[in-house]
Design a protein around this motif. Structure first.
Motif, PDB file in Angstrom:
ATOM      1  N   HIS A   8      10.027  29.925  58.613  1.00 45.19           N
ATOM      2  CA  HIS A   8      11.439  29.545  58.789  1.00 45.19           C
ATOM      3  C   HIS A   8      12.087  29.483  57.407  1.00 45.19           C
ATOM      4  N   LEU A   9      12.936  30.486  57.131  1.00 46.24           N
ATOM      5  CA  LEU A   9      13.593  30.582  55.828  1.00 46.24           C
ATOM      6  C   LEU A   9      15.097  30.686  56.046  1.00 46.24           C
ATOM      7  N   PRO A  10      15.774  29.560  56.288  1.00 47.56           N
ATOM      8  CA  PRO A  10      17.208  29.596  56.605  1.00 47.56           C
ATOM      9  C   PRO A  10      18.067  30.196  55.506  1.00 47.56           C
ATOM     10  N   ALA A  11      17.624  30.092  54.251  1.00 45.81           N
ATOM     11  CA  ALA A  11      18.430  30.606  53.134  1.00 45.81           C
ATOM     12  C   ALA A  11      18.509  32.127  53.124  1.00 45.81           C
ATOM     13  N   LEU A  12      17.621  32.800  53.864  1.00 46.44           N
ATOM     14  CA  LEU A  12      17.687  34.259  53.909  1.00 46.44           C
ATOM     15  C   LEU A  12      19.024  34.741  54.459  1.00 46.44           C
ATOM     16  N   ALA A  13      19.642  33.947  55.312  1.00 46.65           N
ATOM     17  CA  ALA A  13      20.944  34.332  55.876  1.00 46.65           C
ATOM     18  C   ALA A  13      22.001  34.464  54.781  1.00 46.65           C
ATOM     19  N   GLU A  14      21.821  33.752  53.662  1.00 47.03           N
ATOM     20  CA  GLU A  14      22.748  33.826  52.527  1.00 47.03           C
ATOM     21  C   GLU A  14      22.193  34.686  51.405  1.00 47.03           C
ATOM     22  N   GLY A  15      21.101  35.373  51.654  1.00 52.22           N
ATOM     23  CA  GLY A  15      20.528  36.262  50.655  1.00 52.22           C
ATOM     24  C   GLY A  15      19.633  35.575  49.646  1.00 52.22           C
ATOM     25  N   GLN A  16      19.322  34.305  49.848  1.00 54.39           N
ATOM     26  CA  GLN A  16      18.445  33.586  48.926  1.00 54.39           C
ATOM     27  C   GLN A  16      16.999  33.800  49.358  1.00 54.39           C
ATOM     28  N   THR A  17      16.151  34.187  48.422  1.00 57.58           N
ATOM     29  CA  THR A  17      14.814  34.654  48.783  1.00 57.58           C
ATOM     30  C   THR A  17      13.670  33.738  48.346  1.00 57.58           C
ATOM     31  N   ALA A  18      13.975  32.582  47.804  1.00 60.48           N
ATOM     32  CA  ALA A  18      12.921  31.637  47.423  1.00 60.48           C
ATOM     33  C   ALA A  18      12.476  30.846  48.643  1.00 60.48           C
ATOM     34  N   VAL A  30      -2.587  27.742  52.391  1.00 54.75           N
ATOM     35  CA  VAL A  30      -3.231  27.773  53.702  1.00 54.75           C
ATOM     36  C   VAL A  30      -3.591  29.200  54.107  1.00 54.75           C
ATOM     37  N   LEU A  31      -2.619  30.121  54.022  1.00 49.40           N
ATOM     38  CA  LEU A  31      -2.851  31.493  54.463  1.00 49.40           C
ATOM     39  C   LEU A  31      -3.384  32.404  53.360  1.00 49.40           C
ATOM     40  N   ARG A  32      -3.440  31.894  52.137  1.00 49.07           N
ATOM     41  CA  ARG A  32      -3.961  32.649  50.993  1.00 49.07           C
ATOM     42  C   ARG A  32      -3.204  33.962  50.774  1.00 49.07           C
ATOM     43  N   MET A  33      -1.898  33.943  50.998  1.00 48.28           N
ATOM     44  CA  MET A  33      -1.104  35.145  50.793  1.00 48.28           C
ATOM     45  C   MET A  33      -0.879  35.382  49.311  1.00 48.28           C
ATOM     46  N   LYS A  34      -0.673  36.636  48.949  1.00 45.64           N
ATOM     47  CA  LYS A  34      -0.488  36.986  47.541  1.00 45.64           C
ATOM     48  C   LYS A  34       0.636  38.004  47.418  1.00 45.64           C
ATOM     49  N   ALA A  35       1.076  38.246  46.188  1.00 51.76           N
ATOM     50  CA  ALA A  35       2.158  39.209  45.940  1.00 51.76           C
ATOM     51  C   ALA A  35       1.809  40.559  46.562  1.00 51.76           C
ATOM     52  N   GLU A  50      11.516  41.141  58.066  1.00 54.06           N
ATOM     53  CA  GLU A  50      10.265  41.582  57.460  1.00 54.06           C
ATOM     54  C   GLU A  50      10.498  41.537  55.964  1.00 54.06           C
ATOM     55  N   THR A  51       9.656  40.799  55.249  1.00 50.59           N
ATOM     56  CA  THR A  51       9.826  40.664  53.806  1.00 50.59           C
ATOM     57  C   THR A  51       8.501  40.964  53.106  1.00 50.59           C
ATOM     58  N   ARG A  52       8.596  41.121  51.795  1.00 49.72           N
ATOM     59  CA  ARG A  52       7.413  41.336  50.964  1.00 49.72           C
ATOM     60  C   ARG A  52       7.384  40.259  49.888  1.00 49.72           C
ATOM     61  N   LEU A  53       6.236  39.625  49.728  1.00 50.81           N
ATOM     62  CA  LEU A  53       6.094  38.623  48.678  1.00 50.81           C
ATOM     63  C   LEU A  53       6.123  39.291  47.311  1.00 50.81           C
ATOM     64  N   VAL A  54       7.021  38.818  46.440  1.00 51.79           N
ATOM     65  CA  VAL A  54       7.071  39.365  45.085  1.00 51.79           C
ATOM     66  C   VAL A  54       6.614  38.332  44.060  1.00 51.79           C
ATOM     67  N   ALA A  55       6.526  37.084  44.477  1.00 54.65           N
ATOM     68  CA  ALA A  55       5.949  36.023  43.640  1.00 54.65           C
ATOM     69  C   ALA A  55       5.233  35.089  44.589  1.00 54.65           C
ATOM     70  N   CYS A  61       7.508  30.705  45.044  1.00 54.46           N
ATOM     71  CA  CYS A  61       7.184  31.726  46.021  1.00 54.46           C
ATOM     72  C   CYS A  61       8.490  32.417  46.406  1.00 54.46           C
ATOM     73  N   ARG A  62       8.526  33.736  46.264  1.00 51.24           N
ATOM     74  CA  ARG A  62       9.777  34.472  46.489  1.00 51.24           C
ATOM     75  C   ARG A  62       9.474  35.782  47.201  1.00 51.24           C
ATOM     76  N   VAL A  63      10.430  36.197  48.049  1.00 51.44           N
ATOM     77  CA  VAL A  63      10.245  37.431  48.807  1.00 51.44           C
ATOM     78  C   VAL A  63      11.398  38.375  48.544  1.00 51.44           C
ATOM     79  N   GLU A  64      11.196  39.633  48.905  1.00 51.43           N
ATOM     80  CA  GLU A  64      12.296  40.573  48.981  1.00 51.43           C
ATOM     81  C   GLU A  64      12.402  41.053  50.424  1.00 51.43           C
ATOM     82  N   ILE A  65      13.634  41.231  50.892  1.00 53.18           N
ATOM     83  CA  ILE A  65      13.858  41.606  52.285  1.00 53.18           C
ATOM     84  C   ILE A  65      13.621  43.104  52.453  1.00 53.18           C
ATOM     85  N   VAL A  66      12.761  43.441  53.396  1.00 50.14           N
ATOM     86  CA  VAL A  66      12.488  44.841  53.735  1.00 50.14           C
ATOM     87  C   VAL A  66      13.367  45.278  54.902  1.00 50.14           C
ATOM     88  N   GLU A  67      13.441  44.428  55.922  1.00 53.73           N
ATOM     89  CA  GLU A  67      14.228  44.773  57.104  1.00 53.73           C
ATOM     90  C   GLU A  67      14.697  43.504  57.801  1.00 53.73           C
TER      91      GLU A  67
END
Length: 240
Positions: A8-18, A30-35, A50-55, A61-67
């Motif tokens: 749940h990343l409500p800030a994505l609606a405003e383009g904020q990716t942190a 917990v999920l051991r996700m990585k860049a 759909e996003t990709r972890l960039v940090a 922790c920050r993502v970029e929006i793919v779709e």
């Protein structure tokens, strides 16, 4: 959504990716996700991402929006419940969780004459609702309102249908069943009282404010059961 883990990343609606701290900790610790990993999220406002972890660290922790994909409506109109919180908070939290899973647009909380709980902290309810949104793969988070005095609440303007469910039968019971009168297209709000029910004066005040008295059936239901039954009845009428 094919992924088991939805964020749940409500800030994505405003383009904020942190990522918020709690979601970042869940992703990294917990999920051991990585860049480079794919992360699926909802903004709680109607869209999946759909996003990709960039940090990927618990502190940053920050993502970029793919779709971005809008979720089609799951029901027509809005489903809203206003309920007197139970003395045992576990029951109210259960209602918030299960009501969100079924489908609900808003949870409101009433301070009534017979209420057993006069104070409600909504922060935990919010967390439970967010968790249920993610678990049930919904893209819209229900509104969670602060507790409000009954008289003040019923005097507020609400669009659409307004019902009050109660057990009073004085003078002959002419209440229709909610299932027989709920609209399949209009916004709908149902009031559910405390274990001691609404008082006759509260019912009269609600009716004077435009609420229609209804029944949920012949069974005597606990507050949280009645509220969930009302949500499910509204959902079945409006589901697409």
């Amino acid at each position: 959504m094919k992924e088991l883990h939805l964020f749940h990343l409500p800030a994505l609606a405003e383009g904020q990716t942190a990522l918020p701290d709690d979601e970042a900790a869940h992703a990294v610790r917990v999920l051991r996700m990585k860049a480079g990993d794919t992360l699926y999220a909802t903004d709680g406002q109607g869209a999946f991402y759909e996003t990709r972890l960039v940090a990927a660290s618990a502190k940053a922790c920050r993502v970029e929006i793919v779709e971005k994909t809008a979720q089609p409506p799951l029901w027509r109109g809005s489903i809203r419940i206003a309920v007197a919180p139970t003395k045992n908070m576990d029951r109210t939290e259960w209602l918030a969780e299960k009501g969100t899973e079924i489908g609900c647009d808003a949870f409101y909380f009433l301070n009534c004459r017979n209420s057993e709980r006069r104070v409600l902290k909504t922060e935990r309810i919010e967390r439970i609702v967010v968790s249920a949104v993610k678990q049930s793969h919904k893209a819209r988070k229900p509104e969670v309102g602060e507790m409000e005095a009954f008289g003040q609440f019923v005097a507020r303007p609400f669009a659409g249908q307004k019902f009050i469910a109660h057990c009073h039968e004085a003078g002959g019971d002419t209440r229709p069943l909610l299932k027989d009168v709920v609209s399949d297209t209009e916004d709908t709000l149902v009031l559910i009282g405390p274990e001691g029910d609404f008082t006759p004066d509260e019912v009269a005040a609600a009716e004077a404010a435009g609420f229609r008295s209804v029944s949920l059936g012949r069974s005597r239901l606990r507050t949280e059961t009645a509220a969930l039954a009302a949500i499910h009845t509204m959902y079945l009428a409006k589901a697409l």
